[in-house]
Design a protein around this motif. Structure first.
Motif, short mmCIF file in Angstrom:
data_model
loop_
_atom_site.label_atom_id
_atom_site.label_comp_id
_atom_site.label_asym_id
_atom_site.label_seq_id
_atom_site.Cartn_x
_atom_site.Cartn_y
_atom_site.Cartn_z
N PRO A 142 2.76 -12.09 -0.15
CA PRO A 142 2.04 -11.53 1.00
C PRO A 142 1.81 -10.04 0.84
N VAL A 143 0.60 -9.60 1.14
CA VAL A 143 0.28 -8.17 1.09
C VAL A 143 -0.42 -7.81 2.39
N HIS A 144 0.36 -7.31 3.35
CA HIS A 144 -0.19 -6.97 4.66
C HIS A 144 -0.33 -5.46 4.84
N GLU A 145 0.33 -4.68 4.00
CA GLU A 145 0.33 -3.23 4.18
C GLU A 145 -0.98 -2.62 3.70
N ALA A 146 -1.56 -1.75 4.53
CA ALA A 146 -2.81 -1.08 4.16
C ALA A 146 -2.61 -0.15 2.97
N ALA A 147 -1.38 0.28 2.73
CA ALA A 147 -1.12 1.21 1.63
C ALA A 147 -1.14 0.53 0.26
N PHE A 148 -1.14 -0.79 0.23
CA PHE A 148 -1.02 -1.48 -1.06
C PHE A 148 -2.17 -1.16 -2.00
N GLU A 149 -3.40 -1.34 -1.54
CA GLU A 149 -4.54 -1.17 -2.44
C GLU A 149 -4.68 0.26 -2.96
N PRO A 150 -4.65 1.30 -2.10
CA PRO A 150 -4.76 2.65 -2.65
C PRO A 150 -3.61 3.01 -3.59
N LEU A 151 -2.41 2.50 -3.32
CA LEU A 151 -1.29 2.80 -4.21
C LEU A 151 -1.42 2.04 -5.53
N MET A 152 -1.93 0.81 -5.47
CA MET A 152 -2.16 0.05 -6.70
C MET A 152 -3.15 0.78 -7.60
N LEU A 153 -4.24 1.29 -7.00
CA LEU A 153 -5.24 2.02 -7.77
C LEU A 153 -4.67 3.34 -8.30
N ALA A 154 -3.84 4.00 -7.49
CA ALA A 154 -3.23 5.26 -7.93
C ALA A 154 -2.27 5.04 -9.09
N CYS A 155 -1.53 3.93 -9.06
CA CYS A 155 -0.64 3.60 -10.19
C CYS A 155 -1.46 3.34 -11.44
N ARG A 156 -2.54 2.62 -11.28
CA ARG A 156 -3.39 2.30 -12.43
C ARG A 156 -4.03 3.54 -13.03
N ASP A 157 -4.52 4.43 -12.17
CA ASP A 157 -5.26 5.61 -12.63
C ASP A 157 -4.37 6.82 -12.86
N ARG A 158 -3.06 6.69 -12.61
CA ARG A 158 -2.13 7.81 -12.76
C ARG A 158 -2.57 9.01 -11.92
N ARG A 159 -2.77 8.77 -10.61
CA ARG A 159 -3.17 9.83 -9.70
C ARG A 159 -2.05 10.11 -8.71
N PRO A 160 -1.67 11.38 -8.53
CA PRO A 160 -0.68 11.72 -7.51
C PRO A 160 -1.21 11.38 -6.11
N VAL A 161 -0.31 11.11 -5.18
CA VAL A 161 -0.70 10.76 -3.82
C VAL A 161 0.21 11.47 -2.83
N THR A 162 -0.26 11.57 -1.61
CA THR A 162 0.58 12.03 -0.50
C THR A 162 0.47 11.01 0.62
N PHE A 163 1.56 10.84 1.37
CA PHE A 163 1.55 9.93 2.52
C PHE A 163 2.70 10.31 3.44
N ASP A 164 2.59 9.87 4.68
CA ASP A 164 3.66 10.08 5.66
C ASP A 164 4.61 8.89 5.60
N TYR A 165 5.89 9.18 5.46
CA TYR A 165 6.88 8.11 5.26
C TYR A 165 8.01 8.25 6.26
N ARG A 166 8.33 7.13 6.91
CA ARG A 166 9.42 7.14 7.88
C ARG A 166 10.63 6.41 7.29
N LYS A 167 11.70 7.16 7.06
CA LYS A 167 12.93 6.55 6.60
C LYS A 167 13.53 5.71 7.72
N ALA A 168 14.32 4.72 7.34
CA ALA A 168 14.87 3.82 8.34
C ALA A 168 15.77 4.53 9.33
N ASN A 169 16.37 5.65 8.94
CA ASN A 169 17.27 6.38 9.84
C ASN A 169 16.61 7.62 10.43
#
Length: 317
Positions: A142-169
């Motif tokens: 299952p792939v429900h996260e909107a971040a999956f596709e842009p991150l997959m492309l960034a991994c493939r193309d070796r491009r740095p990314v920025t995003f907002d991330y919420r740690k569990a705590n």
């Protein structure tokens, strides 16, 4: 910008593949609209050289030929750019069909289905799928996260990314600057492994905790990308696969079956509760929080404290 360049590369490739004689720069410039719009000869020459190098990097074999007048021309012979016939036996065809089904819920579903159709049109056997005939279970990632596709492309193309991330705590997300290495699916959740520039260290991020859009950044990676095996081991370790200790928890009867499947010992306590001993590794606290009031950590004390902190952070949201 990306779409315009892709269209320009496609037009150049079609021109080079569709000609029987070498085409000069002048002829190519007059045949492709994007080149006609180039402001100057220097601008066109730079654009053409970059496009030619990009096509060669993608695998297109472009020949450079000099005619009798001394003018340089370019072409891509079809026989040099044609793949050899693909032959698959019944078992290999079944394996490909099974792999394509895995992606039916993801954005890769169309590509996987189209690839299978092309292979079947080329003569790939319509093998009976033993997994489908004899099993009530069907593979899915299952792939429900909107971040999956842009991150997959960034991994493939070796491009740095920025995003907002919420740690569990944490109650609020914080921006992270990451050099993405690979995506891994573990226990139904997707994780990104990469280099965290702000912390100067390797980190793993759960995609479901990424808030907002993933934004690409220009520039090259600053850290060396490890091999695939190392990254996978890191994902498993951060997600809790590598167990170094044992935790003792109370679990409500009839719930938490994924936890029960990992338990090394189970004891009935009565009053609707069971006591479990389960392997304790990094990330277990985040996993236990998902079961809410059905789980109570008895020991170790640091694991109990981590779970309480995460629950308090969730309660603040």
């Amino acid at each position: 910008m990306a779409i315009a360049k892709a269209e320009r590369l496609m037009n150049l490739a079609l021109c080079l593949l569709g000609t029987r004689r070498p085409l000069s720069k002048r002829e190519l410039r007059g045949s492709i609209e994007a080149y006609l719009e180039a402001g100057s000869d220097d601008s066109f020459n730079r654009m053409f050289e970059r496009d030619k190098d990009d096509l060669r990097e993608l695998g297109l074999i472009i020949e450079t030929v000099e005619n009798l007048d001394g003018e340089t021309g370019y072409l891509a012979r079809r026989d040099s750019n044609r793949l050899p016939p693909i032959t698959l036996d019944a078992e290999e065809a079944a394996a490909l069909g099974l792999a394509a089904k895995v992606w039916q819920q993801a954005r890769l579903a169309g590509a996987a289905s189209g690839a299978l159709q092309k292979l079947r049109a080329a003569g790939m056997p319509e093998a009976e799928d033993a997994y489908e005939v004899h099993s009530a279970l069907e593979p899915r990632i299952p792939v429900h996260e909107a971040a999956f596709e842009p991150l997959m492309l960034a991994c493939r193309d070796r491009r740095p990314v920025t995003f907002d991330y919420r740690k569990a705590n944490s109650a609020r997300p914080a921006q992270r600057q990451v050099e993405p290495w690979t995506l891994e699916c573990w226990r139904g959740h997707w994780y990104l492994a990469g280099w965290d520039r702000d912390r100067g260290a390797e980190r793993v991020f759960r995609l479901s905790r990424i808030a907002g859009k993933v934004r690409s950044r220009s520039g090259a990676f600053t850290a060396e990308v490890p091999d695939v095996v190392t990254v996978r081991e890191t994902v498993e370790s951060w997600a809790g696969e590598t167990a170094t200790r044992t935790a003792r928890i109370r679990l409500r009867t009839g719930s938490g079956y994924p936890l029960r499947s990992r338990a090394t010992a189970v004891r009935e306590l009565g009053d609707g509760w069971d006591e479990l001993e389960i392997p304790y590794g990094h990330g277990l606290d985040a996993w236990l929080v998902e079961f809410g009031p059905d789980v109570v950590v008895e020991e170790p004390a640091d694991l109990r404290a981590d779970v309480v902190d995460r629950l308090r952070a969730v309660a603040k949201d």
